[in-house]
Write a protein that holds these residues in place. Structure first.
Motif, short mmCIF file in Angstrom:
data_model
loop_
_atom_site.label_atom_id
_atom_site.label_comp_id
_atom_site.label_asym_id
_atom_site.label_seq_id
_atom_site.Cartn_x
_atom_site.Cartn_y
_atom_site.Cartn_z
N LEU A 189 0.85 -1.20 0.00
CA LEU A 189 0.00 0.00 0.00
C LEU A 189 0.88 1.25 0.00
CD1 LEU A 189 -2.69 1.58 0.39
CD2 LEU A 189 -2.41 1.18 2.85
N SER A 190 0.53 2.21 -0.89
CA SER A 190 1.23 3.49 -0.94
C SER A 190 0.19 4.61 -0.98
CB SER A 190 2.13 3.60 -2.18
OG SER A 190 3.05 2.52 -2.24
N TYR A 191 0.65 5.82 -0.71
CA TYR A 191 -0.22 6.99 -0.78
C TYR A 191 0.47 8.10 -1.57
CZ TYR A 191 -3.11 4.99 2.97
OH TYR A 191 -3.93 4.18 3.71
N ALA A 192 -0.33 8.92 -2.25
CA ALA A 192 0.15 10.14 -2.90
C ALA A 192 -0.59 11.31 -2.28
CB ALA A 192 -0.10 10.08 -4.40
N LYS A 193 0.06 12.46 -2.21
CA LYS A 193 -0.52 13.61 -1.50
C LYS A 193 -0.48 14.86 -2.36
CE LYS A 193 -0.11 16.18 2.87
NZ LYS A 193 0.74 16.40 4.08
N ILE A 194 -1.60 15.58 -2.36
CA ILE A 194 -1.66 16.93 -2.90
C ILE A 194 -2.30 17.81 -1.83
CG2 ILE A 194 -2.64 18.46 -4.66
CD1 ILE A 194 -2.59 16.20 -6.63
N GLY A 195 -1.59 18.83 -1.39
CA GLY A 195 -2.09 19.66 -0.32
C GLY A 195 -2.24 18.84 0.95
N SER A 196 -3.45 18.84 1.50
CA SER A 196 -3.71 18.11 2.75
C SER A 196 -4.41 16.77 2.51
CB SER A 196 -4.57 18.97 3.69
OG SER A 196 -3.92 20.19 4.01
N TYR A 197 -4.53 16.36 1.25
CA TYR A 197 -5.33 15.18 0.94
C TYR A 197 -4.50 14.09 0.26
CZ TYR A 197 -9.26 18.15 2.11
OH TYR A 197 -10.13 18.98 2.78
N TYR A 198 -4.92 12.85 0.51
CA TYR A 198 -4.18 11.68 0.05
C TYR A 198 -4.99 10.86 -0.95
CZ TYR A 198 -1.35 12.74 4.16
OH TYR A 198 -0.56 13.36 5.09
N GLU A 215 -6.11 11.31 5.76
CA GLU A 215 -5.15 10.54 6.54
C GLU A 215 -4.63 9.37 5.71
OE1 GLU A 215 -7.14 8.85 9.90
OE2 GLU A 215 -8.77 8.04 8.71
N MET A 216 -3.60 8.72 6.27
CA MET A 216 -3.03 7.52 5.65
C MET A 216 -3.19 6.36 6.63
SD MET A 216 0.51 8.82 3.86
CE MET A 216 1.23 9.35 5.42
N PRO A 217 -4.35 5.74 6.70
CA PRO A 217 -4.58 4.71 7.72
C PRO A 217 -3.78 3.44 7.46
CG PRO A 217 -6.43 4.85 6.22
CD PRO A 217 -5.54 6.02 5.90
N ILE A 218 -3.52 2.71 8.54
CA ILE A 218 -2.85 1.42 8.46
C ILE A 218 -3.83 0.39 7.92
CG2 ILE A 218 -1.69 -0.37 9.80
CD1 ILE A 218 -0.92 1.81 11.80
N ILE A 245 -11.17 4.60 7.16
CA ILE A 245 -10.84 6.01 6.97
C ILE A 245 -11.87 6.88 7.66
CG2 ILE A 245 -10.48 7.83 5.26
CD1 ILE A 245 -9.69 5.67 3.26
N GLN A 246 -11.39 7.91 8.35
CA GLN A 246 -12.26 8.88 9.01
C GLN A 246 -12.26 10.17 8.21
OE1 GLN A 246 -11.05 10.02 12.96
NE2 GLN A 246 -13.09 10.72 13.52
N ASP A 247 -13.44 10.75 7.99
CA ASP A 247 -13.51 12.01 7.23
C ASP A 247 -13.56 13.18 8.20
OD1 ASP A 247 -16.09 12.21 8.21
OD2 ASP A 247 -17.06 12.28 6.26
N THR A 248 -13.63 14.39 7.64
CA THR A 248 -13.59 15.59 8.47
C THR A 248 -14.84 15.76 9.32
OG1 THR A 248 -14.44 16.84 6.57
CG2 THR A 248 -12.06 16.82 6.90
N ILE A 298 -17.75 -0.11 2.72
CA ILE A 298 -18.66 0.35 3.78
C ILE A 298 -18.65 1.86 3.72
CG2 ILE A 298 -19.12 0.42 6.26
CD1 ILE A 298 -17.75 -2.28 6.52
N PRO A 299 -19.76 2.49 3.38
CA PRO A 299 -19.77 3.95 3.18
C PRO A 299 -19.69 4.71 4.50
CG PRO A 299 -21.98 3.07 2.96
CD PRO A 299 -21.08 1.88 3.10
N TYR A 300 -19.41 6.00 4.37
CA TYR A 300 -19.45 6.88 5.54
C TYR A 300 -20.84 6.82 6.18
CZ TYR A 300 -15.03 9.10 4.22
OH TYR A 300 -13.72 9.35 3.92
N GLY A 301 -20.86 7.06 7.50
CA GLY A 301 -22.13 7.05 8.20
C GLY A 301 -22.05 6.34 9.54
N TYR A 302 -20.84 5.89 9.89
CA TYR A 302 -20.66 5.20 11.16
C TYR A 302 -19.78 6.03 12.09
CZ TYR A 302 -22.67 1.27 8.67
OH TYR A 302 -23.53 0.47 7.95
N GLU A 303 -20.13 6.00 13.37
CA GLU A 303 -19.38 6.76 14.36
C GLU A 303 -18.00 6.16 14.63
OE1 GLU A 303 -22.18 6.38 17.46
OE2 GLU A 303 -23.72 7.48 16.36
N ARG A 304 -17.88 4.88 14.32
CA ARG A 304 -16.59 4.20 14.46
C ARG A 304 -16.63 2.92 13.65
NH1 ARG A 304 -12.41 5.02 17.56
NH2 ARG A 304 -13.57 6.58 18.76
#
Length: 261
Positions: free
Chosen positions: A94-103, A120-123, A131-134, A150-156
């Motif tokens: 797994l690798s990540y690329a970054k532009i500004g504050s986003y990966y 973020e760059m989660p393990i 992944i956690q959003d803003t 699994i889409p966004y919408g969960y507290e954890r």
């Protein structure tokens, strides 16, 4: 093919780590990095402002302050359009690329499989990352394909383990599969990953009075469920394993504590 003899203004300012791969050497000429063979043949033109060696097949090259991924056969794998590339940072492809504050996500085939949209760059946990959003919501992504399973919408969201993911919604925990289907309902006060077929969860059993504040606090007790959501070990324990070597069963045993008096 051009050779060093054809370069009038060659200036070998530095030879980074000598030989790079199979007789290929890195040299700097007129402020630009390139690669030269042991026969003095220019394998890759002097066009990089800087280079970072990653392994025996690829390197990061900087052009106009942007980073890309290249191989030693003069192929561009990822164009130089990112502020940074974090290559195999967890040792699993797994690798990540970054532009500004986003990966963006780069999979094990060195393909960019998402836009730069994550903060973020989660393990990874196997083939998935949580992944956690803003807005503090969580989602789960297959990092090989970039697909959100699994889409966004969960507290954890927990890590993927033994086919299930523990999740929190409306302040209760349950378990999902990677089709975003609820396998075990949201009814627990806390939950952990499955290990050896069992997962530690907590339920509230009445209240106890705090000796410090005098307030009544929910009496949280811990036990273990199977993948049908049934208690195999009843919730009669106090400890959440925080003083143990890690959550869950290991070789048939788990660290627990006595029930609160």
């Amino acid at each position: 093919m051009k050779t060093l003899e054809n370069i009038d203004t060659i200036n070998i300012e530095n030879n980074k780590n000598n030989e790079i791969e199979n007789g290929i050497f890195a040299f700097k000429s007129n402020g630009k990095w390139g690669f030269v063979s042991c026969n003095d043949e220019i394998q890759i033109q002097f066009k990089f402002d800087d280079i970072w060696f990653l392994d025996d097949s690829v390197f990061v090259g900087e052009i106009n302050k942007k980073h890309g991924l290249y191989d030693y056969k003069n192929n561009t794998i990822i164009n130089s359009e990112y502020d940074m590339i974090f290559y195999h940072i967890y040792g699993n492809g797994l690798s990540y690329a970054k532009i500004g504050s986003y990966y963006a996500i780069i999979n094990s085939k060195n393909e960019v499989v998402s836009k730069c949209k994550y903060t973020e760059m989660p393990i990874p946990s196997g083939e998935y990352i949580t992944i956690q959003d803003t807005n503090k919501d969580f989602c789960m992504v297959n990092w090989e394909t970039g697909e959100t399973v699994i889409p966004y919408g969960y507290e954890r969201l927990g890590d993927y383990a033994e086919g299930l993911v523990h999740a929190r919604k409306n302040e209760k925990y349950g378990y999902l599969n990677t089709n975003n289907e609820v396998v075990i309902p949201f009814k627990f006060e806390s939950a952990e990953e499955f290990s050896e077929g069992l997962a530690m969860v907590a339920v509230n059993k009445g209240y106890w009075k705090s000796a410090l504040s005098g307030e009544y606090i929910p009496r949280r007790c811990y036990g273990f469920i199977n993948k049908s959501g049934e208690f195999v070990i009843e919730p009669i324990f106090r400890a959440d394993q925080s003083n143990g070597p890690g959550s869950g069963f290991k070789e048939g045993l788990a660290v627990m504590g006595a029930e609160r008096e």
